[in-house]
Design an enzyme around this catalytic site. Structure first.
Site, PDB file in Angstrom:
ATOM      1  NE  ARG A 616      -3.822   0.301   2.431  1.00 21.30           N
ATOM      2  CZ  ARG A 616      -4.450   0.072   3.401  1.00 21.30           C
ATOM      3  NH1 ARG A 616      -4.239   0.103   4.685  1.00 21.30           N
ATOM      4  NH2 ARG A 616      -5.560  -0.719   3.065  1.00 21.30           N
ATOM      5  CG  LEU A 618       1.858   4.413   3.988  1.00 20.09           C
ATOM      6  CD1 LEU A 618       3.210   4.506   4.869  1.00 20.09           C
ATOM      7  CD2 LEU A 618       0.746   4.008   4.590  1.00 20.09           C
ATOM      8  N   GLY A 692      11.529   4.007  -1.085  1.00 18.19           N
ATOM      9  CA  GLY A 692      12.595   4.745  -1.626  1.00 18.19           C
ATOM     10  C   GLY A 692      13.850   4.087  -2.095  1.00 18.19           C
ATOM     11  CD  GLU A 693      17.377   1.832   1.249  1.00 16.96           C
ATOM     12  OE1 GLU A 693      18.492   2.429   1.751  1.00 16.96           O
ATOM     13  OE2 GLU A 693      17.169   0.636   1.325  1.00 16.96           O
TER      14      GLU A 693
HETATM   15 MO1  MOS Z   1      20.155   3.923   3.847  1.00 18.37          MO
HETATM   16  S1  MOS Z   1      21.720   3.648   2.825  1.00 18.37           S
HETATM   17  O1  MOS Z   1      19.962   2.501   5.131  1.00 18.37           O
HETATM   18  O2  MOS Z   1      20.359   5.435   4.694  1.00 18.37           O
END
Ligand code: MOS
Length: 733
Positions: A616, A618, A692-693
């Site tokens: 999901r 957010l 994000g990653e």
């Molecule tokens: Mo991330 S590289 O765990 O801030």
């Protein structure tokens, strides 16, 4: 509360505020300069002095002597702390290099002194007057390729050794054996490391810039040999981290040492060059990948041998990480060679492991598809797996990688691409298209919060969670608004203060999922408290529009709290089922269109698309911002980002933003992000995972594959600069 079984229907499913594309609530503060960063917090401590650091001029060896007399006599100088005044300060395991103390030098720009003066200019001028005599170790080599070559025959315990890779590979119908290299990379965050330190007896307050408040509080306790309770950290706004602010760093230690010595508050920022050489970087990698498959394209053997640099005690950049779980294949041999090299500390940066690993693996997949005469989308699809290939008894809780690829191919119009590399021209430009897959784990960590209803009916949330530019303030406010039935405007969020409940912090893309789950838990506790006051079953309560409704009655939250705030605190702890029975991860597919100048080799990224599968979402707006930021970083890694190693003296030469180039969004005219609809009930009560990653994983390979498709020249050495393929461009005339 414990999260011991998959989430069922719950209050967060209302999705009135959660799931909405709301603007960041801290946006106006950021854009008007009203959100103070650590170095600008002039009001927090009186009479702040300024510290300026000195870094080691050698990479390995020891200090013979330091002459500080001239510096001490320099105008405005109040005090100097040198590393020779103390034994090496203890560190926690998260830090690989030692931060201060003693005469041994482990890496270039290791902190060795701090000068305290009335002004920045005076401190800096005096710091330049410190004379240091070193004894440099001559036996050190800083060249990863050379060290790898020397140690290739070393026995290394594989990360995974499943089936019989060597014989499966040897007997495979189609094989690929290729080696890829990725350079060291710098986080290049906008805000440098900075800290204001002030002691009160043996209690220390640090106004600083840090992703993981509690980790750093524990690290301070170890470093200064005092109870953790003696330390307060406050880090409400962070100008970027990307992993370089996960741990306690030398800015905080030097500011604390300096403040103790001069008996006043001291502020200190690491000068930009020390970002590269004093703190951490993404380690360099050399990755040999071998893939064996049947004629039909089924992978039967997959081998990934990663070599990377690290100081003693670290893991470096483990490029083989993603290969553990991304594709099927019964015979697997995955190795990480963490080679001891005395470059600065390599440590977490922007999806550590997966980013560099997929830069290699996803080119290899493209090369393999070509050998098989298959569409690279199709090749990935037929090698999808719904179970963890290294532990087939564990299923992925949710995995929609195939859908990411198919949806992306459709939206990007993949079918219309040119299939013969180097043969599509638009005027002076060669046009190419590339695809790559994205994989990143979806961990969750214990996370706590305190939530109050205040007499004015507003809601306050307090947690030591950080917002590193990601949108934590906003999604935490959304969670509280949803849970307490109020509008976003009346939720007030206070982050980054170690006096608040301990959160998961910002790292490993666990922050959003974990911290909102912690706020969910605290809100449930608050709802229960309110129910007790009203002597009603909490299940019978409905919170909406600032009211609590039950039976036929309703009471305004402001009325409930009229005699004083009602506060509750809780944290979420994640049960083992999450990792023992299931593999939780996020998936994506990246599509890229590039134009490569047919004469000069200049590369322009024209169009990018990411399709993400992350449970999901957010807040689709903040999530999209995360992903387009990450895509931009992926373009940086593909085309320009590279720390140049001085292999004679062991340091990174291009240690500032003039020499270390990064792209910006304006470099890429079109970036599109699609989130697959979905929830992962195995992840958190909110059924969310991080994005994000995920956003950076695979991006660089998609760019590399597009460049290959445009030019017909394969580059296996990042970044893909024009010197690496200019002589292989198609004939023009
Ligand atoms: Mo991330 S590289 O765990 O801030």
């Amino acid at each position: 509360m414990r999260f011991d079984s998959p989430a069922e229907q719950n209050v967060s499913d209302r999705m009135k505020v959660l799931g909405q594309p709301l603007r960041r609530i801290d946006g106006p503060l950021k854009t008007t300069g009203m959100a103070p960063y650590a170095y600008e917090r002039h009001g927090v401590a009186k009479d702040q002095l300024v510290g300026y650091p000195v870094g080691s001029a050698i990479a390995k060896g020891r200090i013979v002597s330091m002459d500080i007399d001239e510096a001490q006599a320099s105008p405005g100088v109040v005090g100097i702390v040198t590393t020779l005044e103390m034994e090496r300060l203890p560190k926690v395991d998260w830090n690989v290099a030692y931060l201060f103390g003693g005469r041994e030098i482990q890496h270039y720009h290791q902190a060795i002194a701090v000068v305290v003066a009335n002004s920045f200019e005076e401190a800096r001028a005096a710091a330049a007057l410190i004379r240091v005599e070193y004894e440099e170790d001559q036996d050190s080599t800083y060249d990863l390729a050379a060290v790898r070559q020397e140690r290739l025959s070393d026995d290394v315990e594989p990360i995974d050794n499943i089936g019989d890779f060597e014989s499966a590979y040897a007997s495979a119908e189609v094989t690929l054996d290729a080696t890829y290299t990725t350079p060291g990379q710098c986080h290049a965050q906008m805000e440098p490391h900075a800290t204001i330190a002030q002691w009160d007896g043996d209690h220390l307050t640090l106004w600083t810039s840090n992703q993981m408040i509690e980790w750093s509080r524990q690290a301070l306790a170890t470093t200064f040999d005092l109870p953790a309770e003696n330390f307060r950290l406050d880090s409400p706004y962070i100008g970027g981290g990307f992993g370089v602010k996960l741990f306690l760093r030398a800015d905080a230690v030097m500011a604390a040492l300096a403040a103790r010595k001069v008996g006043r508050a001291v502020k200190l920022a690491l000068p930009r060059p020390m970002s590269a050489n004093n703190t951490t970087h993404r380690g360099l990698t050399i990755q040999r990948i071998r893939i064996g498959a049947t004629q039909e394209g089924k992978i039967t053997a997959i081998g990934h041998d990663n070599a990377t640099n690290t100081l003693p005690g670290g893991d470096g950049e483990n490029g083989a990480r993603a290969t553990r779980r991304f594709y099927a294949g019964e015979n697997r041999l995955l190795i990480n060679r963490a080679l001891e090299i005395h470059l600065p500390e390599s440590n977490a940066m922007r999806a550590p492991g997966e980013t560099a690993g997929l830069m290699a693996l996803e080119i290899a997949m493209d090369e393999m598809a070509e050998k098989l005469g298959m569409d690279p989308v199709e090749f990935r699809i037929i090698n999808d797996t719904q179970v963890d290939p290294s532990h087939p008894e564990r299923q992925f809780s949710e995995r929609h990688f195939i859908e990411c690829l198919q949806r992306g191919a459709e939206v990007f119009n993949w079918a219309s691409r040119n299939k013969a590399p180097g043969s599509r021209r638009e005027g002076a430009w060669l046009i190419g298209h590339g695809v790559a897959g994205a994989y990143r784990d979806a961990p969750a960590e214990t996370s706590g919060a305190r939530v109050s209803v205040r007499p004015d009916g507003s809601i306050r949330v307090e947690t030591d969670m950080t917002d590193i530019g990601t949108g934590s303030y906003t999604i935490i406010a959304q969670t509280a608004a949803e849970m307490m039935g109020v509008s976003l405007e009346v939720v007030n969020v206070d982050l980054g203060d170690s006096r608040h409940p301990v959160s998961a912090g910002s790292g490993g893309q666990w922050g959003a999922a974990s911290s909102t789950a912690g706020v969910y838990a605290a809100c449930l506790a608050l709802r229960k408290k309110i129910a007790e006051r009203l002597a009603v079953d909490p299940e019978a309560l409905e919170f909406s529009e600032g009211y609590v409704r039950y039976n036929d009655q309703q009471t305004a939250l402001s009325e409930l709290a009229s005699a004083g705030s009602i506060t509750a605190e809780d944290s979420i702890e994640f049960g083992d089922f999450r990792s023992e029975e299931y593999q939780l991860a996020t998936f994506g597919a990246h599509f890229v269109e590039v134009a490569v100048h047919a004469t000069t080799g200049e590369i322009r990224v024209r169009r990018m698309l990411a399709v993400c599968d992350a449970g999901r979402i957010l807040n689709p707006m903040t999530a999209r911002s995360q992903v387009i930021g990450a895509m931009t970083m992926g373009v940086g890694a593909a085309l320009m980002e590279s720390l140049a190693v001085d292999t004679r003296h062991g340091f990174f030469v291009n240690h500032d933003l003039a020499g270390y180039e990064v792209p910006v969004h304006a470099d890429i005219p079109e970036q599109q992000v699609i989130f697959l609809e979905g929830e992962d009930p195995y992840s958190t009560p909110l059924k969310a995972k991080g994005v994000g990653e995920l956003g950076i994983c695979g991006v660089s390979a998609a760019v590399a594959n597009a460049v290959y498709n445009a030019t017909g020249a394969r580059v296996r050495d990042y970044p893909i600069t024009l010197d690496k393929f200019l002589d292989r461009l198609p004939e023009i005339a």
